[in-house]
Design a protein around this motif. Sequence first.
Motif, PDB file in Angstrom:
ATOM      1  N   ALA A  44      -0.881  -6.228  -9.499  1.00  0.00           N
ATOM      2  CA  ALA A  44      -2.138  -5.641  -9.646  1.00  0.00           C
ATOM      3  C   ALA A  44      -2.958  -7.016  -8.685  1.00  0.00           C
ATOM      4  CB  ALA A  44      -2.583  -4.815 -10.489  1.00  0.00           C
ATOM      5  N   GLY A  45      -3.165  -7.671 -10.478  1.00  0.00           N
ATOM      6  CA  GLY A  45      -3.742  -9.283  -9.685  1.00  0.00           C
ATOM      7  C   GLY A  45      -3.633  -9.697  -8.350  1.00  0.00           C
ATOM      8  N   VAL A  46      -3.043  -9.911  -7.193  1.00  0.00           N
ATOM      9  CA  VAL A  46      -2.288 -10.251  -6.145  1.00  0.00           C
ATOM     10  C   VAL A  46      -3.253  -9.507  -5.692  1.00  0.00           C
ATOM     11  CG1 VAL A  46      -0.744 -10.481  -4.208  1.00  0.00           C
ATOM     12  CG2 VAL A  46      -0.363 -11.900  -6.672  1.00  0.00           C
ATOM     13  N   VAL A  47      -2.916  -8.078  -5.102  1.00  0.00           N
ATOM     14  CA  VAL A  47      -3.521  -6.815  -4.459  1.00  0.00           C
ATOM     15  C   VAL A  47      -5.346  -6.822  -4.775  1.00  0.00           C
ATOM     16  CG1 VAL A  47      -3.525  -4.326  -3.913  1.00  0.00           C
ATOM     17  CG2 VAL A  47      -1.022  -5.907  -4.222  1.00  0.00           C
ATOM     18  N   PHE A  48      -5.366  -7.506  -6.264  1.00  0.00           N
ATOM     19  CA  PHE A  48      -7.146  -7.239  -6.516  1.00  0.00           C
ATOM     20  C   PHE A  48      -7.456  -8.067  -5.484  1.00  0.00           C
ATOM     21  CE2 PHE A  48     -10.033  -9.269  -8.787  1.00  0.00           C
ATOM     22  CZ  PHE A  48     -11.860  -8.289  -8.572  1.00  0.00           C
ATOM     23  N   ARG A  49      -7.059  -9.687  -5.698  1.00  0.00           N
ATOM     24  CA  ARG A  49      -7.521 -10.375  -4.541  1.00  0.00           C
ATOM     25  C   ARG A  49      -7.673 -10.449  -3.540  1.00  0.00           C
ATOM     26  NH1 ARG A  49      -7.118 -16.206  -6.247  1.00  0.00           N
ATOM     27  NH2 ARG A  49      -6.273 -16.163  -9.026  1.00  0.00           N
ATOM     28  N   ILE A  50      -7.016  -9.579  -2.895  1.00  0.00           N
ATOM     29  CA  ILE A  50      -6.793  -9.065  -1.562  1.00  0.00           C
ATOM     30  C   ILE A  50      -7.878  -7.769  -1.204  1.00  0.00           C
ATOM     31  CG2 ILE A  50      -5.641  -7.951   0.757  1.00  0.00           C
ATOM     32  CD1 ILE A  50      -3.304  -8.835  -0.080  1.00  0.00           C
ATOM     33  N   VAL A  51      -8.312  -7.112  -2.288  1.00  0.00           N
ATOM     34  CA  VAL A  51      -9.144  -5.751  -1.758  1.00  0.00           C
ATOM     35  C   VAL A  51     -10.528  -5.755  -2.588  1.00  0.00           C
ATOM     36  CG1 VAL A  51      -7.514  -4.065  -0.874  1.00  0.00           C
ATOM     37  CG2 VAL A  51      -8.096  -4.183  -3.639  1.00  0.00           C
ATOM     38  N   ASP A  53     -11.354  -4.284  -5.436  1.00  0.00           N
ATOM     39  CA  ASP A  53     -12.049  -3.700  -5.541  1.00  0.00           C
ATOM     40  C   ASP A  53     -10.632  -3.097  -6.889  1.00  0.00           C
ATOM     41  OD1 ASP A  53     -11.982  -0.548  -7.307  1.00  0.00           O
ATOM     42  OD2 ASP A  53     -12.809  -0.236  -5.433  1.00  0.00           O
ATOM     43  N   TYR A  54     -10.775  -3.707  -8.120  1.00  0.00           N
ATOM     44  CA  TYR A  54      -9.279  -3.249  -9.181  1.00  0.00           C
ATOM     45  C   TYR A  54      -8.954  -1.776  -9.473  1.00  0.00           C
ATOM     46  CZ  TYR A  54      -5.810  -4.829 -12.153  1.00  0.00           C
ATOM     47  OH  TYR A  54      -4.953  -5.020 -13.458  1.00  0.00           O
ATOM     48  N   SER A  55     -10.001  -0.300  -9.202  1.00  0.00           N
ATOM     49  CA  SER A  55      -9.403   0.724  -9.038  1.00  0.00           C
ATOM     50  C   SER A  55      -8.673   0.914  -7.505  1.00  0.00           C
ATOM     51  CB  SER A  55      -9.692   1.162  -9.591  1.00  0.00           C
ATOM     52  OG  SER A  55     -11.218   1.506  -8.599  1.00  0.00           O
ATOM     53  N   ARG A  56      -9.087   0.264  -6.542  1.00  0.00           N
ATOM     54  CA  ARG A  56      -8.112   0.456  -5.754  1.00  0.00           C
ATOM     55  C   ARG A  56      -7.124  -0.376  -5.991  1.00  0.00           C
ATOM     56  NH1 ARG A  56      -6.385   3.627  -2.511  1.00  0.00           N
ATOM     57  NH2 ARG A  56      -5.766   3.147  -0.466  1.00  0.00           N
ATOM     58  N   ALA A  57      -7.289  -1.906  -6.741  1.00  0.00           N
ATOM     59  CA  ALA A  57      -5.981  -2.416  -6.243  1.00  0.00           C
ATOM     60  C   ALA A  57      -5.027  -1.713  -7.273  1.00  0.00           C
ATOM     61  CB  ALA A  57      -5.854  -3.659  -7.254  1.00  0.00           C
ATOM     62  N   GLU A  58      -5.554  -1.058  -7.739  1.00  0.00           N
ATOM     63  CA  GLU A  58      -3.589  -0.303  -8.978  1.00  0.00           C
ATOM     64  C   GLU A  58      -3.421   0.601  -8.338  1.00  0.00           C
ATOM     65  OE1 GLU A  58      -6.932   0.405 -12.444  1.00  0.00           O
ATOM     66  OE2 GLU A  58      -5.463  -0.909 -13.527  1.00  0.00           O
ATOM     67  N   GLU A  59      -4.078   1.367  -7.165  1.00  0.00           N
ATOM     68  CA  GLU A  59      -4.069   2.908  -6.469  1.00  0.00           C
ATOM     69  C   GLU A  59      -2.759   1.535  -5.850  1.00  0.00           C
ATOM     70  OE1 GLU A  59      -7.158   4.467  -4.482  1.00  0.00           O
ATOM     71  OE2 GLU A  59      -7.910   5.092  -6.245  1.00  0.00           O
ATOM     72  N   LEU A  60      -3.206   0.668  -4.551  1.00  0.00           N
ATOM     73  CA  LEU A  60      -2.277  -0.254  -4.278  1.00  0.00           C
ATOM     74  C   LEU A  60      -0.864  -0.268  -4.334  1.00  0.00           C
ATOM     75  CD1 LEU A  60      -4.664  -0.940  -1.757  1.00  0.00           C
ATOM     76  CD2 LEU A  60      -3.588   0.735  -1.212  1.00  0.00           C
ATOM     77  N   THR A  61      -1.391  -1.154  -6.002  1.00  0.00           N
ATOM     78  CA  THR A  61       0.060  -1.464  -6.158  1.00  0.00           C
ATOM     79  C   THR A  61       0.917  -0.124  -6.983  1.00  0.00           C
ATOM     80  OG1 THR A  61      -1.711  -3.463  -8.120  1.00  0.00           O
ATOM     81  CG2 THR A  61       0.541  -2.439  -8.718  1.00  0.00           C
ATOM     82  N   ALA A  88       3.832  -4.444  -0.951  1.00  0.00           N
ATOM     83  CA  ALA A  88       2.020  -4.589  -1.846  1.00  0.00           C
ATOM     84  C   ALA A  88       1.376  -5.104  -0.919  1.00  0.00           C
ATOM     85  CB  ALA A  88       1.494  -4.777  -3.167  1.00  0.00           C
ATOM     86  N   SER A  89       0.976  -6.564  -1.115  1.00  0.00           N
ATOM     87  CA  SER A  89       0.407  -6.813   0.073  1.00  0.00           C
ATOM     88  C   SER A  89       0.511  -6.497   1.787  1.00  0.00           C
ATOM     89  CB  SER A  89       0.529  -8.492  -0.023  1.00  0.00           C
ATOM     90  OG  SER A  89       1.445  -9.261   0.539  1.00  0.00           O
ATOM     91  N   ARG A  90       1.097  -6.044   2.240  1.00  0.00           N
ATOM     92  CA  ARG A  90       0.443  -5.340   3.318  1.00  0.00           C
ATOM     93  C   ARG A  90       0.299  -4.046   3.041  1.00  0.00           C
ATOM     94  NH1 ARG A  90       7.288  -6.466   5.792  1.00  0.00           N
ATOM     95  NH2 ARG A  90       6.598  -8.457   5.782  1.00  0.00           N
ATOM     96  N   LEU A  91      -0.015  -2.949   2.182  1.00  0.00           N
ATOM     97  CA  LEU A  91      -0.922  -1.874   2.154  1.00  0.00           C
ATOM     98  C   LEU A  91      -2.145  -2.795   1.978  1.00  0.00           C
ATOM     99  CD1 LEU A  91       1.087  -0.282  -0.113  1.00  0.00           C
ATOM    100  CD2 LEU A  91       0.714   0.874   2.444  1.00  0.00           C
ATOM    101  N   ALA A  92      -2.665  -3.782   1.407  1.00  0.00           N
ATOM    102  CA  ALA A  92      -3.804  -4.048   0.817  1.00  0.00           C
ATOM    103  C   ALA A  92      -4.463  -4.425   2.275  1.00  0.00           C
ATOM    104  CB  ALA A  92      -4.117  -4.920  -0.445  1.00  0.00           C
TER     105      ALA A  92
END
Length: 193
Positions: A44-51, A53-61, A88-92
């Motif tokens: 979730a932290g990796v995805v957050f760095r991309i997007v 937005d933490y709530s969106r990062a949680e959704e993508l994770t 996850a990183s591709r989704l982000a």
Amino acid sequence: MDIPVLAGFSEAGLSDRNRLDRASSCWTEEAFQRFFLENYARLAGVVFRIVGDYSRAEELTDEAFWRLYRQPHGGDNFNPGGWVYRTASRLAIDNLRAESRRGQFEQEVGPSLIAGSGPDPLHAVLEAERCAQVRKALAFLRPLQAQLLILRASGFSYQELAETLNVKAGSVGTRLIRAEAAFRKRYFQLYGK
């Protein structure tokens, strides 16, 4: 109900002993839950760095783990940790591109960063603008290059990068240098700074 079994995972789920033969294995509920809990926060932290937005990062994770859960059997050396980080990183990155195409990304990130900032609103605005510029430049890179930069900035070692992105460990340094150069070039093309 049986689902593919994964046992003996390390902290990041990335070591060689964590590879398994998916043709003969099923997840147990406990194994999947253990894998999920061991990897969720870092992913979730990796995805957050991309997007951004933490709530969106949680959704993508969550989506990446759901896809792993439904992943069909196959391959002798399936690496669930690498697979879920790549997915996850591709989704982000796909999400980031969609947001920038609609022109809403900067509008959504700017106010949320300003509202949660400290006493200096000017600093918060400038930081939000810089983050949006970095994300926009990342959106123009090839997915593998963007993934390399984001995962390395998230603290991944060269070995973890190689396993996660399914590339040779000896090529990670060269790929990172090329990705940084491509990012720098695109950033300067966009912003001239």
